[in-house]
Design a protein around this motif. Structure first.
Motif, mmCIF file in Angstrom:
data_model
loop_
_atom_site.group_PDB
_atom_site.id
_atom_site.type_symbol
_atom_site.label_atom_id
_atom_site.label_comp_id
_atom_site.label_asym_id
_atom_site.label_seq_id
_atom_site.Cartn_x
_atom_site.Cartn_y
_atom_site.Cartn_z
ATOM 1 N N ILE A 162 -12.900 16.684 30.390
ATOM 2 C CA ILE A 162 -11.569 17.132 30.368
ATOM 3 C C ILE A 162 -10.633 16.306 31.615
ATOM 4 O O ILE A 162 -9.892 15.530 31.408
ATOM 5 N N GLY A 163 -11.494 16.447 32.698
ATOM 6 C CA GLY A 163 -10.771 15.907 33.910
ATOM 7 C C GLY A 163 -10.497 14.302 33.752
ATOM 8 O O GLY A 163 -9.430 13.606 33.896
ATOM 9 N N ALA A 164 -11.704 13.685 33.337
ATOM 10 C CA ALA A 164 -11.693 12.241 33.148
ATOM 11 C C ALA A 164 -10.723 11.870 32.113
ATOM 12 O O ALA A 164 -9.897 10.880 32.300
ATOM 13 N N ALA A 165 -10.433 12.415 30.966
ATOM 14 C CA ALA A 165 -9.416 12.101 29.914
ATOM 15 C C ALA A 165 -8.044 12.396 30.600
ATOM 16 O O ALA A 165 -7.269 11.616 30.539
ATOM 17 N N LEU A 166 -7.930 13.243 31.146
ATOM 18 C CA LEU A 166 -6.498 13.866 31.682
ATOM 19 C C LEU A 166 -6.165 12.720 32.772
ATOM 20 O O LEU A 166 -5.045 12.135 32.746
ATOM 21 N N TRP A 167 -7.054 12.392 33.673
ATOM 22 C CA TRP A 167 -6.873 11.365 34.640
ATOM 23 C C TRP A 167 -6.563 10.189 34.093
ATOM 24 O O TRP A 167 -5.552 9.381 34.338
ATOM 25 N N VAL A 168 -7.123 9.430 33.359
ATOM 26 C CA VAL A 168 -6.988 8.132 32.717
ATOM 27 C C VAL A 168 -5.951 7.982 32.066
ATOM 28 O O VAL A 168 -4.971 7.145 32.047
ATOM 29 N N CYS A 169 -5.629 9.208 31.122
ATOM 30 C CA CYS A 169 -4.486 8.950 30.204
ATOM 31 C C CYS A 169 -3.355 9.162 31.120
ATOM 32 O O CYS A 169 -2.204 8.275 30.688
ATOM 33 N N LEU A 170 -3.093 10.000 32.058
ATOM 34 C CA LEU A 170 -1.967 10.118 32.663
ATOM 35 C C LEU A 170 -1.708 9.002 33.468
ATOM 36 O O LEU A 170 -0.420 8.482 33.262
ATOM 37 N N PHE A 171 -2.395 8.318 34.097
ATOM 38 C CA PHE A 171 -2.263 7.276 34.862
ATOM 39 C C PHE A 171 -1.983 5.807 34.101
ATOM 40 O O PHE A 171 -0.978 5.001 34.645
ATOM 41 N N VAL A 172 -2.840 5.507 33.149
ATOM 42 C CA VAL A 172 -2.655 4.585 32.343
ATOM 43 C C VAL A 172 -1.386 4.502 31.683
ATOM 44 O O VAL A 172 -0.495 3.496 31.620
ATOM 45 N N LEU A 173 -1.371 5.533 31.050
ATOM 46 C CA LEU A 173 0.092 5.675 29.970
ATOM 47 C C LEU A 173 1.338 5.853 30.750
ATOM 48 O O LEU A 173 2.409 5.460 30.355
ATOM 49 N N GLY A 174 1.106 6.349 32.053
ATOM 50 C CA GLY A 174 2.295 6.476 32.810
ATOM 51 C C GLY A 174 2.744 4.848 33.295
ATOM 52 O O GLY A 174 3.975 4.579 33.362
ATOM 53 N N GLY A 175 1.875 4.118 33.560
ATOM 54 C CA GLY A 175 2.217 2.855 33.859
ATOM 55 C C GLY A 175 2.674 2.072 32.787
ATOM 56 O O GLY A 175 3.626 1.316 33.144
ATOM 57 N N TYR A 176 2.196 2.152 31.628
ATOM 58 C CA TYR A 176 2.490 1.823 30.170
ATOM 59 C C TYR A 176 3.999 2.138 30.147
ATOM 60 O O TYR A 176 4.775 0.874 29.960
ATOM 61 N N TYR A 177 4.368 3.268 29.989
ATOM 62 C CA TYR A 177 5.634 3.701 29.611
ATOM 63 C C TYR A 177 6.584 3.564 30.608
ATOM 64 O O TYR A 177 7.868 3.570 30.338
ATOM 65 N N PHE A 178 6.316 3.539 31.922
ATOM 66 C CA PHE A 178 7.259 3.173 33.007
ATOM 67 C C PHE A 178 7.430 1.971 33.428
ATOM 68 O O PHE A 178 8.050 1.721 34.336
ATOM 69 N N ALA A 179 6.703 0.911 32.796
ATOM 70 C CA ALA A 179 6.681 -0.601 33.216
ATOM 71 C C ALA A 179 8.021 -1.485 33.339
ATOM 72 O O ALA A 179 8.338 -2.063 34.080
#
Length: 214
Positions: A162-179
């Motif tokens: 659960i932690g790995a999924a939340l961490w990866v998705c939050l930061f990767v998608l955060g970078g993607y959508y705020f690029a």
């Protein structure tokens, strides 16, 4: 000293370095990032690696036209790296942990970091495995401490995934959508510093509270 200066420069200008590496590495970029994420979470001697900022920077790079990073491949790959890293660290903790705690000094482990992670684990229990994902250094030591404490494998595995999924998705998608934000495009180093500061705030707050109690 020159090594640490270079390391700091890489931290603050990850977007520039990633673009350069991507141009020359091709598919090997995935392998390199997989190794960095695995080592940061899986080896207690590498807590200094830039997990949060690297994931964010890769997400931002993936948003660029013609980017070598494809989210459909990248997110599952780094999720596996993060989860495997914690599983590895847990096993190391089960095997090596008791020996470490009986030593006053150790060449390879910072015992203060270990004790802080242990205190964090004692306070939050199994949720530490999820919460620690978002706190540098604690992230590296938490699964090690869980192994020392002989947390049941099934319980650890569920929190880890659960932690790995939340961490990866939050930061990767955060970078993607705020690029496309101007500050991300022109002042990326400020964004990296902000990520680091926000990440360590919970640990700083806990430290201040403990100091006040004493």
């Amino acid at each position: 000293m020159e090594f640490f200066t270079q390391l700091l420069d890489i931290f603050l200008h990850l977007d520039v370095y990633l673009n350069a590496w991507a141009a020359g590495a091709g598919p090997w970029l995935y392998v390199g990032i997989f190794a960095i994420i695995f080592c940061e979470t899986g080896l207690v001697v590498t807590p200094f690696l830039p997990g949060d900022s690297l994931l964010f920077a890769c997400g931002a790079l993936a948003a660029q036209e013609g980017s070598p990073i494809h989210l459909g491949i990248f997110i599952p790959a780094v999720f596996v790296a993060a989860a495997l890293g914690d599983f590895c660290n847990y096993e190391i903790g089960k095997w090596l942990g008791p020996k470490v705690f009986t030593q006053t000094n150790n060449r390879f482990l910072n015992k203060d970091h270990l004790l802080k992670a242990h205190a964090f684990y004692e306070k939050y229990g199994g949720k530490t495995i999820i919460l620690a994902r978002f706190i540098p250094i604690i992230r590296t030591f938490a699964p090690f401490v869980a192994g020392i404490g002989k947390m049941t494998y099934a319980r650890f595995a569920s929190y880890n995934l659960i932690g790995a999924a939340l961490w990866v998705c939050l930061f990767v998608l955060g970078g993607y959508y705020f690029a496309d934000l101007p500050i991300v495009k022109t002042r990326f180093h400020y964004v990296i510093v902000a990520i680091i500061v926000i990440s360590v705030l919970p640990a700083v707050w806990e430290y201040v509270k403990e100091r006040k109690k004493k």
